[in-house]
Design a protein around this motif. Structure first.
Motif, PDB file in Angstrom:
ATOM      1  N   PHE A 343       0.810  -1.209   0.000  1.00  0.00           N
ATOM      2  CA  PHE A 343       0.000   0.000   0.000  1.00  0.00           C
ATOM      3  C   PHE A 343       0.859   1.283   0.000  1.00  0.00           C
ATOM      4  CE2 PHE A 343      -2.712  -3.244   1.987  1.00  0.00           C
ATOM      5  CZ  PHE A 343      -3.802  -3.179   1.142  1.00  0.00           C
ATOM      6  N   TYR A 344       2.199   1.074  -0.049  1.00  0.00           N
ATOM      7  CA  TYR A 344       3.110   2.222  -0.026  1.00  0.00           C
ATOM      8  C   TYR A 344       4.106   2.175  -1.180  1.00  0.00           C
ATOM      9  CZ  TYR A 344       1.228   2.765   4.664  1.00  0.00           C
ATOM     10  OH  TYR A 344       0.369   2.930   5.722  1.00  0.00           O
ATOM     11  N   ILE A 345       3.726   1.531  -2.268  1.00  0.00           N
ATOM     12  CA  ILE A 345       4.639   1.376  -3.398  1.00  0.00           C
ATOM     13  C   ILE A 345       5.114   2.726  -3.945  1.00  0.00           C
ATOM     14  CG2 ILE A 345       4.815   0.504  -5.768  1.00  0.00           C
ATOM     15  CD1 ILE A 345       3.110  -1.856  -4.948  1.00  0.00           C
ATOM     16  N   PRO A 346       4.271   3.746  -4.061  1.00  0.00           N
ATOM     17  CA  PRO A 346       4.789   5.041  -4.548  1.00  0.00           C
ATOM     18  C   PRO A 346       5.836   5.650  -3.622  1.00  0.00           C
ATOM     19  CG  PRO A 346       2.400   4.978  -4.717  1.00  0.00           C
ATOM     20  CD  PRO A 346       2.799   3.788  -3.906  1.00  0.00           C
ATOM     21  N   GLU A 347       5.702   5.404  -2.301  1.00  0.00           N
ATOM     22  CA  GLU A 347       6.704   5.909  -1.360  1.00  0.00           C
ATOM     23  C   GLU A 347       7.984   5.084  -1.431  1.00  0.00           C
ATOM     24  OE1 GLU A 347       2.801   7.313   0.388  1.00  0.00           O
ATOM     25  OE2 GLU A 347       3.538   5.583  -0.701  1.00  0.00           O
ATOM     26  N   VAL A 348       7.841   3.776  -1.646  1.00  0.00           N
ATOM     27  CA  VAL A 348       9.023   2.894  -1.719  1.00  0.00           C
ATOM     28  C   VAL A 348       9.821   3.195  -2.985  1.00  0.00           C
ATOM     29  CG1 VAL A 348       9.824   0.504  -1.826  1.00  0.00           C
ATOM     30  CG2 VAL A 348       7.852   1.090  -0.403  1.00  0.00           C
ATOM     31  N   PHE A 349       9.127   3.450  -4.096  1.00  0.00           N
ATOM     32  CA  PHE A 349       9.791   3.696  -5.380  1.00  0.00           C
ATOM     33  C   PHE A 349       9.314   5.048  -5.938  1.00  0.00           C
ATOM     34  CE2 PHE A 349       8.736  -0.903  -5.045  1.00  0.00           C
ATOM     35  CZ  PHE A 349       9.999  -1.358  -4.685  1.00  0.00           C
ATOM     36  N   PRO A 350       9.795   6.144  -5.389  1.00  0.00           N
ATOM     37  CA  PRO A 350       9.283   7.473  -5.768  1.00  0.00           C
ATOM     38  C   PRO A 350       9.563   7.858  -7.214  1.00  0.00           C
ATOM     39  CG  PRO A 350      11.205   7.656  -4.340  1.00  0.00           C
ATOM     40  CD  PRO A 350      10.821   6.222  -4.339  1.00  0.00           C
ATOM     41  N   ALA A 351      10.560   7.232  -7.847  1.00  0.00           N
ATOM     42  CA  ALA A 351      10.908   7.619  -9.223  1.00  0.00           C
ATOM     43  C   ALA A 351      10.161   6.807 -10.277  1.00  0.00           C
ATOM     44  CB  ALA A 351      12.416   7.470  -9.433  1.00  0.00           C
ATOM     45  N   LEU A 352       9.435   5.777  -9.882  1.00  0.00           N
ATOM     46  CA  LEU A 352       8.779   4.898 -10.855  1.00  0.00           C
ATOM     47  C   LEU A 352       7.387   5.401 -11.215  1.00  0.00           C
ATOM     48  CD1 LEU A 352       9.787   1.346  -9.550  1.00  0.00           C
ATOM     49  CD2 LEU A 352      10.938   2.783 -11.241  1.00  0.00           C
ATOM     50  N   LYS A 353       6.960   5.087 -12.464  1.00  0.00           N
ATOM     51  CA  LYS A 353       5.630   5.478 -12.946  1.00  0.00           C
ATOM     52  C   LYS A 353       4.676   4.286 -13.044  1.00  0.00           C
ATOM     53  CE  LYS A 353       7.348   9.395 -15.640  1.00  0.00           C
ATOM     54  NZ  LYS A 353       7.444  10.000 -17.002  1.00  0.00           N
ATOM     55  N   LYS A 354       5.215   3.130 -13.321  1.00  0.00           N
ATOM     56  CA  LYS A 354       4.396   1.913 -13.419  1.00  0.00           C
ATOM     57  C   LYS A 354       5.213   0.739 -12.915  1.00  0.00           C
ATOM     58  CE  LYS A 354       1.282   1.283 -16.609  1.00  0.00           C
ATOM     59  NZ  LYS A 354       0.552   1.054 -17.874  1.00  0.00           N
ATOM     60  N   VAL A 355       4.566  -0.168 -12.185  1.00  0.00           N
ATOM     61  CA  VAL A 355       5.271  -1.318 -11.627  1.00  0.00           C
ATOM     62  C   VAL A 355       4.319  -2.504 -11.580  1.00  0.00           C
ATOM     63  CG1 VAL A 355       4.680  -0.803  -9.220  1.00  0.00           C
ATOM     64  CG2 VAL A 355       6.756  -2.086  -9.721  1.00  0.00           C
ATOM     65  N   VAL A 356       4.877  -3.690 -11.744  1.00  0.00           N
ATOM     66  CA  VAL A 356       4.102  -4.930 -11.578  1.00  0.00           C
ATOM     67  C   VAL A 356       4.494  -5.551 -10.246  1.00  0.00           C
ATOM     68  CG1 VAL A 356       3.723  -7.281 -12.423  1.00  0.00           C
ATOM     69  CG2 VAL A 356       3.808  -5.377 -14.033  1.00  0.00           C
ATOM     70  N   PHE A 357       3.500  -5.705  -9.391  1.00  0.00           N
ATOM     71  CA  PHE A 357       3.719  -6.294  -8.071  1.00  0.00           C
ATOM     72  C   PHE A 357       3.521  -7.812  -8.163  1.00  0.00           C
ATOM     73  CE2 PHE A 357       1.505  -8.052  -4.350  1.00  0.00           C
ATOM     74  CZ  PHE A 357       2.462  -7.864  -3.361  1.00  0.00           C
ATOM     75  N   LEU A 358       4.491  -8.570  -7.616  1.00  0.00           N
ATOM     76  CA  LEU A 358       4.412 -10.031  -7.591  1.00  0.00           C
ATOM     77  C   LEU A 358       4.590 -10.534  -6.160  1.00  0.00           C
ATOM     78  CD1 LEU A 358       6.638 -10.948 -10.693  1.00  0.00           C
ATOM     79  CD2 LEU A 358       4.134 -10.973 -10.584  1.00  0.00           C
ATOM     80  N   ASP A 359       3.746 -11.475  -5.762  1.00  0.00           N
ATOM     81  CA  ASP A 359       3.952 -12.157  -4.482  1.00  0.00           C
ATOM     82  C   ASP A 359       5.109 -13.134  -4.628  1.00  0.00           C
ATOM     83  OD1 ASP A 359       2.347 -11.173  -2.468  1.00  0.00           O
ATOM     84  OD2 ASP A 359       0.581 -12.305  -3.098  1.00  0.00           O
ATOM     85  N   ASP A 360       5.660 -13.558  -3.479  1.00  0.00           N
ATOM     86  CA  ASP A 360       6.815 -14.468  -3.552  1.00  0.00           C
ATOM     87  C   ASP A 360       6.400 -15.926  -3.744  1.00  0.00           C
ATOM     88  OD1 ASP A 360       5.815 -15.136  -1.073  1.00  0.00           O
ATOM     89  OD2 ASP A 360       7.621 -14.596   0.057  1.00  0.00           O
ATOM     90  N   ASP A 361       5.098 -16.214  -3.752  1.00  0.00           N
ATOM     91  CA  ASP A 361       4.639 -17.593  -3.951  1.00  0.00           C
ATOM     92  C   ASP A 361       4.046 -17.796  -5.342  1.00  0.00           C
ATOM     93  OD1 ASP A 361       2.475 -16.001  -3.448  1.00  0.00           O
ATOM     94  OD2 ASP A 361       1.485 -17.361  -2.042  1.00  0.00           O
ATOM     95  N   VAL A 362       4.645 -17.124  -6.332  1.00  0.00           N
ATOM     96  CA  VAL A 362       4.192 -17.297  -7.713  1.00  0.00           C
ATOM     97  C   VAL A 362       5.325 -17.851  -8.564  1.00  0.00           C
ATOM     98  CG1 VAL A 362       2.617 -15.342  -7.458  1.00  0.00           C
ATOM     99  CG2 VAL A 362       4.830 -14.997  -8.591  1.00  0.00           C
ATOM    100  N   VAL A 363       4.932 -18.399  -9.717  1.00  0.00           N
ATOM    101  CA  VAL A 363       5.866 -18.821 -10.758  1.00  0.00           C
ATOM    102  C   VAL A 363       5.434 -18.141 -12.052  1.00  0.00           C
ATOM    103  CG1 VAL A 363       6.528 -20.748 -12.243  1.00  0.00           C
ATOM    104  CG2 VAL A 363       6.585 -21.029  -9.783  1.00  0.00           C
ATOM    105  N   VAL A 364       6.383 -17.551 -12.745  1.00  0.00           N
ATOM    106  CA  VAL A 364       6.096 -16.896 -14.021  1.00  0.00           C
ATOM    107  C   VAL A 364       6.469 -17.852 -15.143  1.00  0.00           C
ATOM    108  CG1 VAL A 364       6.649 -14.946 -15.512  1.00  0.00           C
ATOM    109  CG2 VAL A 364       6.525 -14.622 -13.026  1.00  0.00           C
ATOM    110  N   GLN A 365       5.535 -18.094 -16.058  1.00  0.00           N
ATOM    111  CA  GLN A 365       5.843 -19.026 -17.149  1.00  0.00           C
ATOM    112  C   GLN A 365       5.555 -18.433 -18.541  1.00  0.00           C
ATOM    113  OE1 GLN A 365       3.558 -22.628 -16.538  1.00  0.00           O
ATOM    114  NE2 GLN A 365       1.619 -21.671 -17.058  1.00  0.00           N
ATOM    115  N   LYS A 366       5.308 -17.106 -18.601  1.00  0.00           N
ATOM    116  CA  LYS A 366       5.146 -16.408 -19.882  1.00  0.00           C
ATOM    117  C   LYS A 366       5.885 -15.076 -19.803  1.00  0.00           C
ATOM    118  CE  LYS A 366       1.839 -19.363 -21.267  1.00  0.00           C
ATOM    119  NZ  LYS A 366       1.938 -20.287 -22.399  1.00  0.00           N
ATOM    120  N   ASP A 367       6.113 -14.495 -20.942  1.00  0.00           N
ATOM    121  CA  ASP A 367       6.698 -13.154 -20.983  1.00  0.00           C
ATOM    122  C   ASP A 367       5.659 -12.140 -20.476  1.00  0.00           C
ATOM    123  OD1 ASP A 367       8.808 -11.185 -22.017  1.00  0.00           O
ATOM    124  OD2 ASP A 367       6.994 -10.543 -23.086  1.00  0.00           O
TER     125      ASP A 367
END
Length: 532
Positions: A343-367
């Protein structure tokens, strides 16, 4: 010579006699022909006596005879008595009347022997030979009625028995849930070993720290043309799988930037792991939330609540005064600030405009690069909706008996999932979404709006600000249920939400290979710590 009348009558009589006998013989022959023709044809029955083929098949299937169907059948009477007696045996045992149950069972055997003997000799039972058995069984059945083994009593007893079994089941289910929760929260010995070894290596080997500085590409960390992902976790191996699977399935891994945030305890180990290993050119930056100066109780309401002794007692003590609250609602992991940083992603990354948030219990299998070009239509959060079933709508997560919830939110609104979310941080800041989150957290200080974790406040915070994504982007359920193989095959991000995480022994076996293929079990540190 003149003939007398008698002479004329004599030939007439003779002719009449011959005709008579010829006629009689003809009738006899005709009658014989008709009888023979009837015998040569199948016997036809009237509609009332004709027995259909199905009737014969049913009788054969049930192994019954015409004699048993007769209203005077002693075999049927014995069979009916046996069926009733068997029911009374069960009730007698339930009532702990074992002597009476034994007497019923003995009489059942006697009656069964009579029926068996009659079947073997292929002759019906007679009233004389079955009279004693029917009489003795009738006495026992009457005695059962005197003992109140009637249908009404039986129903009441069965209801009581069912209620007792339900109470036992609920107790066992609660214990199972408690132990399952403990197993899910437990850090496996192998992962604890990995953290210790990496921390030791970080402080002992100065070359690792030098490698990390060399690999750090500061310009990439703020470049809006790149694909920025963030993970908030204290699990080194799980985070490594997310980064590795994203890198291996990315068309342009050199354009991928991962922003990892962990805690003080795992900070050195996390930095050591990502400096010792390469992920196809993916940029990885590691921070610890203790370094965020803005993260204090005066700004963050949840931090103030988490420091409250009553809140800590609620999560850590079972004596919270509300025994109806499931143990999963009191999971101490919700005390971790890593859970609330989303809930504080803009404060954590003040220079970013767009970000994809991922939980640590996922697996990515596509681009995942196409996620950054999705039009959110002015919304802040892009997420996959989970309202295909009624229990994933807002009323499942929020307390609609509270007037504040009832006045502002549609109970049938679609829920959505954290785990793979696209956040437009420009819109986030413009709409002051963090302020909305603070408002609801302050209203829920007494936990009357919701009880469980971070999804309910997320549903409130991003209400009307969420854009539904194609379900193929985020497939959930691999940590607690069966998932359609076709969905798994098409899914871009597979989420092991639930207690059965793939790195735990309680993980669902058929889904572990999807996670295991992104772990290099031949790595010396993993072998040293017996990670398998």
């Amino acid at each position: 010579m003149r003939r007398r009348p008698s002479d004329f009558r004599r030939p007439v009589r003779r002719r009449f006699s011959n005709v008579f006998w010829l006629t009689l013989c003809g009738l006899v022959v005709l009658l014989l022909i008709v009888m023979l023709s009837r015998e040569s044809q199948p016997v036809s029955r009237s509609p009332l006596t004709k027995r259909p083929y199905r009737h014969d098949r049913v009788m054969q299937g049930l192994n019954i005879t015409e004699e048993m169907l007769s209203p005077e059948s002693v075999e049927r009477q014995l069979s009916d008595q046996i069926s009733l007696a068997k029911a009374f045996v069960v009730i007698a045992k339930e009532s702990n009347n074992l002597q009476f149950a034994w007497e019923l069972s003995a009489q059942i055997r006697n009656s069964q022997i009579l029926l068996s003997n009659a079947a073997m000799r292929r002759t019906p039972l007679t009233t004389r030979e079955s009279e004693a058995a029917i009489h003795d069984m009738a006495l026992l059945l009457y005695q059962a009625q005197q003992l109140h083994y009637d249908s009404a009593t039986m129903i009441m007893r069965l209801k009581a028995r069912i209620q007792g079994l339900e109470e036992q089941m609920n107790s066992v289910s609660e214990r199972s849930s408690k132990y399952g929760q403990i197993a899910a929260e437990e850090v496996p010995k192998s992962l604890y070993c990995l953290g210790v070894q990496l921390t030791t290596e970080w402080f002992r080997n100065s070359n690792i720290q030098r490698k990390l500085k060399e690999k750090r590409e500061t310009m990439k960390l703020t470049d809006s043309n790149l694909y920025h992902f963030c993970i908030f976790s204290d699990n080194i191996l799980a985070t490594s799988v997310v980064v590795n699977s994203t890198a291996l399935n990315s068309k342009n891994p050199d354009m991928v930037v991962f922003h990892l945030v962990t805690d003080e305890v795992n900070y050195a180990a996390m930095k050591a792991w990502f400096s010792l290993n390469s992920f196809k050119g993916v940029t990885v930056d590691v921070q610890k939330f203790e370094d965020f100066s803005w993260l204090n109780a005066s700004y963050v309401p949840v931090l103030k609540q988490l420091q409250d002794s009553e809140t800590q007692n609620y999560y850590f003590s079972g004596n919270n005064g509300d025994s109806r609250t499931p143990i999963k609602f009191r999971n101490p992991k919700y005390l971790s600030m890593l859970n609330h940083l989303r809930f504080y992603i803009p404060e954590v990354f003040p220079a970013l405009k767009k970000v994809v948030f991922l939980d640590d219990d996922v697996v990515v299998q596509k681009d995942l690069s196409d996620l950054f070009s999705i039009d959110l239509n002015g919304n802040v959060n892009g997420a996959v909706e989970t309202c295909m079933e009624t229990f994933h709508r807002y009323h499942k997560y929020l307390n609609y008996s509270h007037p504040l919830i009832r006045a502002h939110f549609d109970p049938d609104a679609c829920g959505w999932a954290f785990g793979m979310n696209v956040f437009d941080l420009v819109e986030w800041r413009k709409r002051n979404v963090t302020g909305i989150y603070h408002y609801w957290q302050e209203k829920n200080v007494d936990r009357t709006l919701w009880k469980l974790g971070t999804l309910p406040p997320g549903l409130l915070t991003f209400y009307g600000l969420t854009q539904a994504l194609d379900p193929a982007w985020h497939v959930l359920g691999l940590g607690y249920t069966n998932v359609d193989p076709k969905l798994i095959e098409k899914g871009a991000v597979l989420h092991y939400n639930g207690n059965s995480k793939p790195w735990l022994k309680i993980g669902i076996e058929k889904y572990k290979p999807l996670w295991d293929k992104y772990v290099d079990y031949s790595h010396p540190l993993l072998q040293q710590c017996n990670v398998h």
